[in-house]
Design a protein around this motif. Structure first.
Motif, PDB file in Angstrom:
ATOM      1  N   GLN A 141      42.507  -1.051  -8.778  1.00 45.96           N
ATOM      2  CA  GLN A 141      41.186  -0.408  -8.707  1.00 45.96           C
ATOM      3  C   GLN A 141      40.682  -0.292  -7.260  1.00 45.96           C
ATOM      4  OE1 GLN A 141      39.853   1.106 -11.215  1.00 45.96           O
ATOM      5  NE2 GLN A 141      41.372   0.330 -12.637  1.00 45.96           N
ATOM      6  N   LEU A 142      41.074  -1.252  -6.416  1.00 45.81           N
ATOM      7  CA  LEU A 142      40.616  -1.222  -5.016  1.00 45.81           C
ATOM      8  C   LEU A 142      41.104   0.020  -4.280  1.00 45.81           C
ATOM      9  CD1 LEU A 142      40.820  -4.775  -3.386  1.00 45.81           C
ATOM     10  CD2 LEU A 142      38.842  -3.274  -3.520  1.00 45.81           C
ATOM     11  N   VAL A 143      42.300   0.477  -4.637  1.00 45.77           N
ATOM     12  CA  VAL A 143      42.787   1.687  -3.967  1.00 45.77           C
ATOM     13  C   VAL A 143      42.521   2.952  -4.786  1.00 45.77           C
ATOM     14  CG1 VAL A 143      44.496   0.646  -2.439  1.00 45.77           C
ATOM     15  CG2 VAL A 143      45.138   1.222  -4.763  1.00 45.77           C
ATOM     16  N   ARG A 144      42.238   2.784  -6.098  1.00 44.43           N
ATOM     17  CA  ARG A 144      41.967   3.955  -6.942  1.00 44.43           C
ATOM     18  C   ARG A 144      40.517   4.409  -6.817  1.00 44.43           C
ATOM     19  NH1 ARG A 144      40.197   5.796 -11.808  1.00 44.43           N
ATOM     20  NH2 ARG A 144      39.104   3.852 -12.213  1.00 44.43           N
ATOM     21  N   ALA A 145      39.592   3.439  -7.001  1.00 45.72           N
ATOM     22  CA  ALA A 145      38.163   3.785  -7.003  1.00 45.72           C
ATOM     23  C   ALA A 145      37.376   2.597  -6.436  1.00 45.72           C
ATOM     24  CB  ALA A 145      37.711   4.100  -8.434  1.00 45.72           C
ATOM     25  N   PRO A 146      37.517   2.335  -5.145  1.00 49.70           N
ATOM     26  CA  PRO A 146      36.932   1.103  -4.583  1.00 49.70           C
ATOM     27  C   PRO A 146      35.413   1.051  -4.650  1.00 49.70           C
ATOM     28  CG  PRO A 146      37.802   2.526  -2.833  1.00 49.70           C
ATOM     29  CD  PRO A 146      38.250   3.117  -4.136  1.00 49.70           C
ATOM     30  N   LYS A 147      34.769   2.220  -4.746  1.00 43.49           N
ATOM     31  CA  LYS A 147      33.300   2.199  -4.715  1.00 43.49           C
ATOM     32  C   LYS A 147      32.695   1.654  -6.006  1.00 43.49           C
ATOM     33  CE  LYS A 147      32.991   6.381  -2.548  1.00 43.49           C
ATOM     34  NZ  LYS A 147      32.309   7.589  -2.052  1.00 43.49           N
ATOM     35  N   GLN A 148      33.540   1.362  -7.046  1.00 40.20           N
ATOM     36  CA  GLN A 148      33.011   0.775  -8.275  1.00 40.20           C
ATOM     37  C   GLN A 148      32.560  -0.671  -8.035  1.00 40.20           C
ATOM     38  OE1 GLN A 148      36.212  -0.610 -11.281  1.00 40.20           O
ATOM     39  NE2 GLN A 148      37.356   0.694  -9.889  1.00 40.20           N
ATOM     40  N   PHE A 149      33.038  -1.308  -6.919  1.00 40.31           N
ATOM     41  CA  PHE A 149      32.729  -2.722  -6.708  1.00 40.31           C
ATOM     42  C   PHE A 149      31.503  -2.906  -5.822  1.00 40.31           C
ATOM     43  CE2 PHE A 149      37.427  -2.708  -7.267  1.00 40.31           C
ATOM     44  CZ  PHE A 149      37.499  -3.511  -8.392  1.00 40.31           C
ATOM     45  N   ASP A 150      30.763  -3.990  -6.106  1.00 41.18           N
ATOM     46  CA  ASP A 150      29.687  -4.441  -5.216  1.00 41.18           C
ATOM     47  C   ASP A 150      30.146  -5.766  -4.599  1.00 41.18           C
ATOM     48  OD1 ASP A 150      27.280  -5.009  -3.964  1.00 41.18           O
ATOM     49  OD2 ASP A 150      26.309  -5.731  -5.779  1.00 41.18           O
ATOM     50  N   VAL A 151      30.115  -6.853  -5.390  1.00 32.22           N
ATOM     51  CA  VAL A 151      30.603  -8.151  -4.907  1.00 32.22           C
ATOM     52  C   VAL A 151      31.793  -8.568  -5.774  1.00 32.22           C
ATOM     53  CG1 VAL A 151      30.022 -10.567  -4.452  1.00 32.22           C
ATOM     54  CG2 VAL A 151      28.262  -8.790  -4.200  1.00 32.22           C
ATOM     55  N   ILE A 152      32.853  -9.044  -5.125  1.00 34.71           N
ATOM     56  CA  ILE A 152      34.020  -9.582  -5.838  1.00 34.71           C
ATOM     57  C   ILE A 152      34.116 -11.063  -5.479  1.00 34.71           C
ATOM     58  CG2 ILE A 152      36.564  -9.595  -5.886  1.00 34.71           C
ATOM     59  CD1 ILE A 152      36.519  -6.598  -5.314  1.00 34.71           C
ATOM     60  N   VAL A 153      34.316 -11.936  -6.475  1.00 34.39           N
ATOM     61  CA  VAL A 153      34.557 -13.354  -6.161  1.00 34.39           C
ATOM     62  C   VAL A 153      35.924 -13.723  -6.703  1.00 34.39           C
ATOM     63  CG1 VAL A 153      33.390 -14.208  -8.269  1.00 34.39           C
ATOM     64  CG2 VAL A 153      33.643 -15.710  -6.286  1.00 34.39           C
ATOM     65  N   THR A 154      36.694 -14.464  -5.903  1.00 35.57           N
ATOM     66  CA  THR A 154      38.035 -14.808  -6.358  1.00 35.57           C
ATOM     67  C   THR A 154      38.580 -16.037  -5.638  1.00 35.57           C
ATOM     68  OG1 THR A 154      40.203 -13.858  -6.922  1.00 35.57           O
ATOM     69  CG2 THR A 154      39.271 -13.212  -4.802  1.00 35.57           C
ATOM     70  N   THR A 155      39.789 -16.440  -6.057  1.00 38.10           N
ATOM     71  CA  THR A 155      40.415 -17.662  -5.535  1.00 38.10           C
ATOM     72  C   THR A 155      40.904 -17.444  -4.098  1.00 38.10           C
ATOM     73  OG1 THR A 155      42.595 -16.970  -6.265  1.00 38.10           O
ATOM     74  CG2 THR A 155      41.265 -18.197  -7.857  1.00 38.10           C
ATOM     75  N   ASN A 156      41.332 -18.541  -3.498  1.00 36.55           N
ATOM     76  CA  ASN A 156      41.762 -18.510  -2.104  1.00 36.55           C
ATOM     77  C   ASN A 156      42.893 -17.478  -1.873  1.00 36.55           C
ATOM     78  OD1 ASN A 156      42.189 -19.212   0.547  1.00 36.55           O
ATOM     79  ND2 ASN A 156      42.303 -21.407   0.162  1.00 36.55           N
ATOM     80  N   MET A 157      43.962 -17.585  -2.663  1.00 40.66           N
ATOM     81  CA  MET A 157      45.101 -16.699  -2.408  1.00 40.66           C
ATOM     82  C   MET A 157      44.815 -15.245  -2.826  1.00 40.66           C
ATOM     83  SD  MET A 157      49.137 -17.034  -3.213  1.00 40.66           S
ATOM     84  CE  MET A 157      49.122 -16.900  -4.964  1.00 40.66           C
TER      85      MET A 157
END
Ligand code: NAD
Length: 360
Positions: free
Chosen positions: A229-245
């Motif tokens: 999704q980040l390369v398909r339609a990145p503007k759909q995201f506001d804040v992403i939270v995730t693990t270290n790796m």
């Protein structure tokens, strides 16, 4: 109360870009009411040359006593052959660990004026504004047991452990929800809960914390889909939270969507909001000392400091607005130069931002 800002220029282009950020901080103090003192110290290879240590005790003590730290960049070929314990990068890890900076904020912002710099189509990325919140001190990079063992067959086997406790997940989740509250109130938690127990717990805890933030819309996404999704339609995201790796990988991917490494700031925060602020790029030894470096990532790091540690939201917006103005004027350092624009150097870019600063 007067705030203390610790300034760590570091190596390579670090001193050049930090000079521009300090000029801006001085302007904020003299003309816009910022109540802060600045104290400088050495870090990285420069500190090693002077003291034999990339993170001298005095530098760490200053960073610990400050409300916020602004770091340029560390490292370079001169120090590459040193033992790992003396490498300049060790200073960064030391600062993160000693200051207990567990929440890494990596914005990926693409100013519409620079949409051509991305490898993606302008309509997909123009105006992109994502914040990736990466857990920084836990997960598989630090989990025990880890190592390499020999099996009975004589074959070597290497192993690492992806481990997260509820409290570790809860504090990064709260950090991300708080940030979402200051933005568009959309949070996407990225995991691999279909395969990994650790991230199934991650999903459960993030869902639980969400009940304290009813204004934020929470979505869960598997990491493979998030990458797509980040390369398909990145503007759909506001804040992403995730693990270290996952955050390590996704934040670099998001940074590259913008196409200009010299434009991206970052922050690493502790549980009280104290933070270390730095551009995401390195010390760029290839252009150091030539007055060519783009200081905007460092200047935008100052804006993040105003927003996330010093709670000076109006000053943060003024800085970001001034950067947009300068880009509108067609001023560009060589790394973001394109046809029909005016090429300028590091100091001129810093001066242009200061000139564009006005109350909004
Ligand atoms: P780098 O980010 O320093 O440079 C990569 C490329 O981007 C180079 O061509 C450089 O000229 C360009 N670039 C980077 N920042 C720029 C800016 N502000 N303006 C214009 N162009 C810019 O990465 P690298 O070359 O892989 O690493 C160089 C050194 O920096 C190494 O010693 C590395 O370990 C260190 N490093 C430090 C940090 C840090 O301090 N946080 C981060 C990454 C790398």
């Amino acid at each position: 109360m007067t705030k203390k800002i610790c300034i760590l220029p570091g190596d390579g282009i670090g001193p050049e870009i930090i000079t521009e950020a300090v000029k801006l901080l001085d302007k904020l103090r003299s003309d816009f009411g910022l109540d802060a003192v600045l104290e400088h110290a050495n870090v990285g290879g420069t500190a090693y040359d002077q003291t034999g240590k990339p993170l001298p005790e005095a530098t760490l003590a200053l960073a610990q006593s400050a409300d916020a730290v602004l770091l340029g960049a560390v490292g370079g070929p001169k120090w590459d052959a040193l033992e790992p314990a003396f490498r300049a990068e060790k200073a960064l890890l030391g600062l993160r660990a000693e200051l207990k900076l567990f929440s890494n904020l990596r914005p990926a912002v693409l100013y519409p004026q620079l949409a051509d710099a991305s490898t993606l189509k302008p309509e997909v990325v123009a105006g992109l504004d994502i914040m990736i919140v990466r857990e920084l001190t836990g997960g598989i990079y630090f989990g025990e047991p880890r190592g390499v063992r020999e099996l009975d067959s004589g074959e070597k086997q290497a192993y690492n452990t992806l481990v997260y406790s509820e409290s570790e997940i809860e504090r990064i989740a709260r950090s991300a929800f708080e940030i979402a509250m200051k933005r568009n109130k959309q949070l996407c938690s990225v995991d691999k809960a279909n395969v990994l127990e650790s991230t199934r717990l991650w999903r459960d805890v993030v869902t639980r914390v969400a009940s304290d933030y009813p204004d934020v819309t929470l979505e869960h996404m598997y990491v493979d889909n998030a990458a797509m999704q980040l390369v398909r339609a990145p503007k759909q995201f506001d804040v992403i939270v995730t693990t270290n790796m996952f955050g390590d990988i996704l934040s670099d991917c998001a940074a590259m969507l913008t196409g200009s490494i010299g434009m991206l700031p970052s922050a690493s925060l502790d549980k009280n909001g104290k933070g270390m602020y730095e551009p995401i790029h390195g010390s760029a030894p290839d252009i150091a000392g030539k007055g060519l470096a783009n200081p905007l990532a460092t200047i935008l790091s100052v804006a993040m400091m105003m927003r996330y540690t010093l709670n000076e939201l109006a000053l943060a917006e003024m800085i970001e607005h001034a950067v947009a103005q300068v880009l509108d004027q067609g001023l560009r350092t060589p790394d973001i130069m394109s046809d029909g624009k005016t090429e300028i150097g590091t100091a001129e870019m810093g001066d242009a931002v200061i000139k564009a600063m006005k109350k909004i």
